[in-house]
Design a protein around this motif. Structure first.
Motif, PDB file in Angstrom:
ATOM      1  N   ARG A   1      18.992  62.723   5.215  1.00 25.02           N
ATOM      2  CA  ARG A   1      20.446  62.750   5.356  1.00 25.02           C
ATOM      3  C   ARG A   1      21.144  61.975   4.249  1.00 25.02           C
ATOM      4  O   ARG A   1      22.368  62.022   4.150  1.00 25.02           O
ATOM      5  N   ALA A   2      20.378  61.267   3.431  1.00 24.77           N
ATOM      6  CA  ALA A   2      20.921  60.434   2.353  1.00 24.77           C
ATOM      7  C   ALA A   2      22.030  59.534   2.886  1.00 24.77           C
ATOM      8  O   ALA A   2      23.131  59.468   2.321  1.00 24.77           O
ATOM      9  N   GLU A   3      21.709  58.850   3.979  1.00 25.28           N
ATOM     10  CA  GLU A   3      22.700  57.982   4.616  1.00 25.28           C
ATOM     11  C   GLU A   3      23.067  56.812   3.712  1.00 25.28           C
ATOM     12  O   GLU A   3      22.247  56.315   2.963  1.00 25.28           O
ATOM     13  N   ARG A   4      24.302  56.396   3.813  1.00 24.09           N
ATOM     14  CA  ARG A   4      24.772  55.233   3.068  1.00 24.09           C
ATOM     15  C   ARG A   4      24.021  53.991   3.562  1.00 24.09           C
ATOM     16  O   ARG A   4      23.530  53.954   4.685  1.00 24.09           O
ATOM     17  N   CYS A   5      23.971  52.993   2.735  1.00 23.70           N
ATOM     18  CA  CYS A   5      23.163  51.808   3.027  1.00 23.70           C
ATOM     19  C   CYS A   5      23.588  51.111   4.313  1.00 23.70           C
ATOM     20  O   CYS A   5      22.736  50.636   5.075  1.00 23.70           O
ATOM     21  N   LEU A   6      24.881  51.040   4.626  1.00 28.84           N
ATOM     22  CA  LEU A   6      25.322  50.354   5.838  1.00 28.84           C
ATOM     23  C   LEU A   6      24.914  51.126   7.082  1.00 28.84           C
ATOM     24  O   LEU A   6      24.476  50.528   8.076  1.00 28.84           O
ATOM     25  N   VAL A   7      25.023  52.436   7.046  1.00 31.95           N
ATOM     26  CA  VAL A   7      24.583  53.256   8.179  1.00 31.95           C
ATOM     27  C   VAL A   7      23.077  53.117   8.359  1.00 31.95           C
ATOM     28  O   VAL A   7      22.589  52.866   9.465  1.00 31.95           O
ATOM     29  N   SER A   8      22.345  53.245   7.275  1.00 34.11           N
ATOM     30  CA  SER A   8      20.893  53.140   7.332  1.00 34.11           C
ATOM     31  C   SER A   8      20.450  51.773   7.862  1.00 34.11           C
ATOM     32  O   SER A   8      19.588  51.685   8.747  1.00 34.11           O
ATOM     33  N   ALA A   9      21.047  50.713   7.353  1.00 40.93           N
ATOM     34  CA  ALA A   9      20.669  49.372   7.804  1.00 40.93           C
ATOM     35  C   ALA A   9      21.007  49.179   9.279  1.00 40.93           C
ATOM     36  O   ALA A   9      20.222  48.589  10.027  1.00 40.93           O
ATOM     37  N   SER A  10      22.139  49.689   9.732  1.00 42.23           N
ATOM     38  CA  SER A  10      22.533  49.548  11.137  1.00 42.23           C
ATOM     39  C   SER A  10      21.577  50.289  12.062  1.00 42.23           C
ATOM     40  O   SER A  10      21.188  49.776  13.117  1.00 42.23           O
ATOM     41  N   VAL A  11      21.201  51.501  11.679  1.00 42.94           N
ATOM     42  CA  VAL A  11      20.290  52.302  12.496  1.00 42.94           C
ATOM     43  C   VAL A  11      18.907  51.650  12.529  1.00 42.94           C
ATOM     44  O   VAL A  11      18.300  51.501  13.592  1.00 42.94           O
ATOM     45  N   ARG A  12      18.418  51.238  11.376  1.00 43.81           N
ATOM     46  CA  ARG A  12      17.100  50.605  11.315  1.00 43.81           C
ATOM     47  C   ARG A  12      17.086  49.266  12.047  1.00 43.81           C
ATOM     48  O   ARG A  12      16.111  48.895  12.682  1.00 43.81           O
ATOM     49  N   GLN A  13      18.208  48.546  12.008  1.00 39.72           N
ATOM     50  CA  GLN A  13      18.309  47.290  12.738  1.00 39.72           C
ATOM     51  C   GLN A  13      18.145  47.524  14.238  1.00 39.72           C
ATOM     52  O   GLN A  13      17.410  46.806  14.917  1.00 39.72           O
ATOM     53  N   ALA A  14      18.824  48.542  14.775  1.00 39.83           N
ATOM     54  CA  ALA A  14      18.728  48.848  16.206  1.00 39.83           C
ATOM     55  C   ALA A  14      17.297  49.250  16.578  1.00 39.83           C
ATOM     56  O   ALA A  14      16.769  48.832  17.611  1.00 39.83           O
ATOM     57  N   TRP A  15      16.680  50.071  15.731  1.00 42.03           N
ATOM     58  CA  TRP A  15      15.301  50.512  15.980  1.00 42.03           C
ATOM     59  C   TRP A  15      14.356  49.311  16.036  1.00 42.03           C
ATOM     60  O   TRP A  15      13.565  49.158  16.961  1.00 42.03           O
ATOM     61  N   LEU A  16      14.449  48.452  15.042  1.00 41.99           N
ATOM     62  CA  LEU A  16      13.546  47.298  14.974  1.00 41.99           C
ATOM     63  C   LEU A  16      13.831  46.289  16.081  1.00 41.99           C
ATOM     64  O   LEU A  16      12.897  45.690  16.639  1.00 41.99           O
TER      65      LEU A  16
END
Length: 118
Positions: free
Chosen positions: A54-69
């Motif tokens: 999806r080539a997500e922007r860094c803030l979206v990617s970091a937020s999603v990965r933060q929730a996952w982790l």
């Protein structure tokens, strides 16, 4: 792709949609993420693959990965940093606190801790 990785990928699509639909679209007040599925640790590759596709922007990617982790007991802050190029161009970037190399060259200006899980 195994079932766990597929479930993680589908979760990531839903999580990205929630971040994009939040007021401020990916701002510091991230929306409540969907419940993270109970899948094996290797299923995280589904998360990473969707974010990459999806080539997500860094803030979206970091937020999603933060929730996952965070759901897996790995609490990491989202770090937001800025940099000023010699040309005078201003840049901003977001990364997780466990990824210091991602923030190389940026001055951290904000840290967003993970939400508490209920």
């Amino acid at each position: 792709m195994d079932l766990g990785t597929l479930r993680a990928a589908l979760w990531t699509v839903r999580a990205c949609r929630r971040v994009h639909s939040a007021p401020g679209a990916g701002g510091l007040d991230a929306p409540r993420m969907p419940r993270v599925p109970a899948v094996p640790a290797h299923a995280q590759r589904g998360v990473e693959h969707v974010l990459w596709l999806r080539a997500e922007r860094c803030l979206v990617s970091a937020s999603v990965r933060q929730a996952w982790l965070a759901a897996r007991g790995e609490a990491q802050d989202v770090v937001i940093g800025v940099a000023l190029e010699p040309s005078g161009e201003f840049r901003a970037h977001a990364w997780l606190s466990g990824e210091q190399a991602e923030g190389a060259g940026y001055e951290a200006i904000a840290r967003v801790p993970p939400r508490r899980l209920s």
